[in-house]
Design a protein around this motif. Structure first.
Motif, short mmCIF file in Angstrom:
data_model
loop_
_atom_site.label_atom_id
_atom_site.label_comp_id
_atom_site.label_asym_id
_atom_site.label_seq_id
_atom_site.Cartn_x
_atom_site.Cartn_y
_atom_site.Cartn_z
N GLY A 190 -17.51 1.12 -0.96
CA GLY A 190 -18.66 1.51 -1.84
C GLY A 190 -18.56 2.89 -2.14
N VAL A 191 -19.33 3.28 -3.04
CA VAL A 191 -19.37 4.75 -3.59
C VAL A 191 -20.61 5.29 -3.83
N LEU A 224 -34.03 12.54 -3.98
CA LEU A 224 -35.17 12.17 -3.00
C LEU A 224 -36.31 11.34 -3.79
N ALA A 225 -36.42 11.41 -5.10
CA ALA A 225 -37.30 10.40 -5.81
C ALA A 225 -36.84 9.10 -5.78
N ALA A 226 -35.31 8.93 -5.78
CA ALA A 226 -34.71 7.56 -5.56
C ALA A 226 -35.16 7.12 -4.25
N PHE A 227 -34.88 7.84 -3.17
CA PHE A 227 -35.29 7.42 -1.85
C PHE A 227 -36.98 7.06 -1.60
N SER A 228 -37.48 7.96 -2.24
CA SER A 228 -39.17 7.65 -2.12
C SER A 228 -39.29 6.25 -2.60
N ALA A 229 -38.65 6.04 -3.76
CA ALA A 229 -39.06 4.62 -4.45
C ALA A 229 -38.72 3.57 -3.53
N LYS A 242 -32.72 -1.68 -0.23
CA LYS A 242 -31.95 -2.21 -1.30
C LYS A 242 -30.69 -1.17 -1.89
N TYR A 243 -30.96 -0.17 -2.00
CA TYR A 243 -30.28 0.60 -2.77
C TYR A 243 -29.48 1.94 -1.78
N GLY A 244 -29.64 1.74 -0.47
CA GLY A 244 -29.15 2.74 0.18
C GLY A 244 -29.45 2.82 1.51
N LYS A 245 -29.24 3.86 2.29
CA LYS A 245 -29.61 4.16 3.58
C LYS A 245 -30.25 5.44 3.93
N ASN A 246 -30.80 5.66 4.73
CA ASN A 246 -31.44 7.09 5.18
C ASN A 246 -31.12 7.32 6.89
N PHE A 247 -30.93 8.65 7.11
CA PHE A 247 -30.73 8.97 8.43
C PHE A 247 -31.50 10.06 8.66
N ASP A 251 -26.47 4.00 -2.47
CA ASP A 251 -25.12 3.44 -3.08
C ASP A 251 -24.93 3.04 -4.64
N LEU A 252 -24.08 3.60 -5.21
CA LEU A 252 -24.19 3.55 -6.72
C LEU A 252 -23.64 2.05 -7.30
N GLY A 253 -22.98 1.37 -6.23
CA GLY A 253 -22.73 -0.14 -6.81
C GLY A 253 -23.76 -0.69 -6.80
N LYS A 254 -24.58 -0.68 -5.80
CA LYS A 254 -25.97 -1.44 -5.66
C LYS A 254 -26.85 -0.88 -7.06
N VAL A 255 -27.15 0.32 -7.15
CA VAL A 255 -27.74 0.70 -8.11
C VAL A 255 -27.34 0.16 -9.66
N THR A 256 -26.14 0.14 -9.72
CA THR A 256 -25.43 -0.14 -11.18
C THR A 256 -25.07 -1.58 -11.28
N GLY A 257 -24.96 -2.37 -10.19
CA GLY A 257 -24.53 -3.64 -10.09
C GLY A 257 -23.07 -3.72 -10.35
N ALA A 258 -22.29 -2.60 -10.45
CA ALA A 258 -20.86 -2.74 -10.36
C ALA A 258 -20.22 -2.75 -8.94
N ASP A 259 -18.86 -3.16 -8.91
CA ASP A 259 -17.99 -3.44 -8.03
C ASP A 259 -17.29 -2.19 -8.01
#
Length: 284
Positions: free
Chosen positions: A117-118, A14-19, A62-67, A101-109
């Motif tokens: 994506g994972v 939730l903290a990651a979402f809030s940011a 940038k790093y994920g999505k919300n629903f 999205d862990l790929g977007k957070v870490t920059g890894a494919d």
């Protein structure tokens, strides 16, 4: 007092979402109505007619999505609002999910095979229902990994841990049950929205949940594996009325819900529903 690991991980998500929630790159909000005459409720056994009004919002950053989604459900008199009432029950059911999205957070494919994506998904369910019998007050936290598949539209499959509780009130006996927490249990969940055409613009949308048993219920009885599949084929009417794509959609929906809320159909008449519906939704 130590914070339980499940709740600690959920709070971190939730903290990651809030940011990042303030920086949404895209968003879609909708109002919808659906109607069916074959709803059912555990320990009822009657066919119930319901109107369901839904408000939903999905957004990406940038790093994920919300629903977020909230259903307002209005039953006919076969699901009464109180003992001896001729009016129907009413319910509000809210759901929130955030996928990081862990790929977007870490920059890894992190793509492999059909998976693009994972991620990690967390969220909650909350409901309140006024009826003759159970008067549900569900509270649930969810957390687990998600695979995002490379398909037109989207297909997300998650394996989630569920931490659920309830505090019902029996209208027949006027007895309140203190909030009871079930055993943490697993849910395999899929959600999808895939566009296609058959001469006209269509989409296949929905979700499917396979939920494991959650131990004994608050009355000491057994719980059963729960299966809830809700799917619809929607026609995009927008081009025909000169509106932007996916503004107005009409379609047919079908829900199969076995052992609803974990109630075994062998002991709970009405615990399994097979419900065709009509659906209309407006996006803005």
């Amino acid at each position: 007092m130590k914070t339980p690991p499940f709740r600690l991980a959920f709070l971190a998500l939730l903290a990651a979402f809030s940011a990042g929630a303030h920086a949404a790159d895209w968003s879609d909000t909708s109002l919808s109505w659906r109607y069916g005459t074959k709803f059912s409720e555990p320990y009822n056994g009657e066919d119930i007619t319901k109107h369901v009004i839904n408000f939903s919002n999905v957004s990406g950053y940038k790093y994920g999505k919300n629903f977020f989604s909230v259903d307002f459900l209005f039953s006919d008199s076969h699901d009464p609002s109180a003992v001896g009432a001729s009016s129907g029950a009413h319910e509000a059911y809210a759901l929130y999910r955030h996928t990081l999205d862990l790929g977007k957070v870490t920059g890894a494919d992190l793509a492999f095979g059909p998976v693009r994506g994972v991620g990690v998904t967390g969220g909650f369910d909350v409901n309140s229902k006024t009826d003759a019998g159970y008067n549900s007050k569900k509270r649930m936290l969810v957390l687990g990994p998600t695979l995002m598949f490379d398909v037109p539209g989207f297909l997300d499959v998650s394996l989630l841990a569920l931490r659920e509780s309830n505090a019902p009130f029996n209208g027949f006996t006027s007895v309140s049950t203190p909030r009871y927490t079930y055993k943490t249990h697993a849910m395999l969940s899929a959600a999808w929205g895939i566009p296609f055409t058959l001469g006209v613009p269509l989409s296949f949308e929905g979700y499917a949940n396979y939920i494991g048993t959650k131990g004994r219920n608050e009355f000491g009885g057994p719980t059963a594996v729960e299966i809830n599949v809700d799917m619809q084929v929607m026609y995009d009417l927008s081009p025909a009325i000169g509106a932007a794509k996916n503004t107005l959609k009409l379609g047919l929906e079908y829900q199969y819900w076995k052992n609803k809320f974990g109630n075994p159909e062998s002991v709970a008449p009405g615990a399994t529903a097979k419900t065709p519906m009509v659906r209309a939704e407006y996006h803005f």
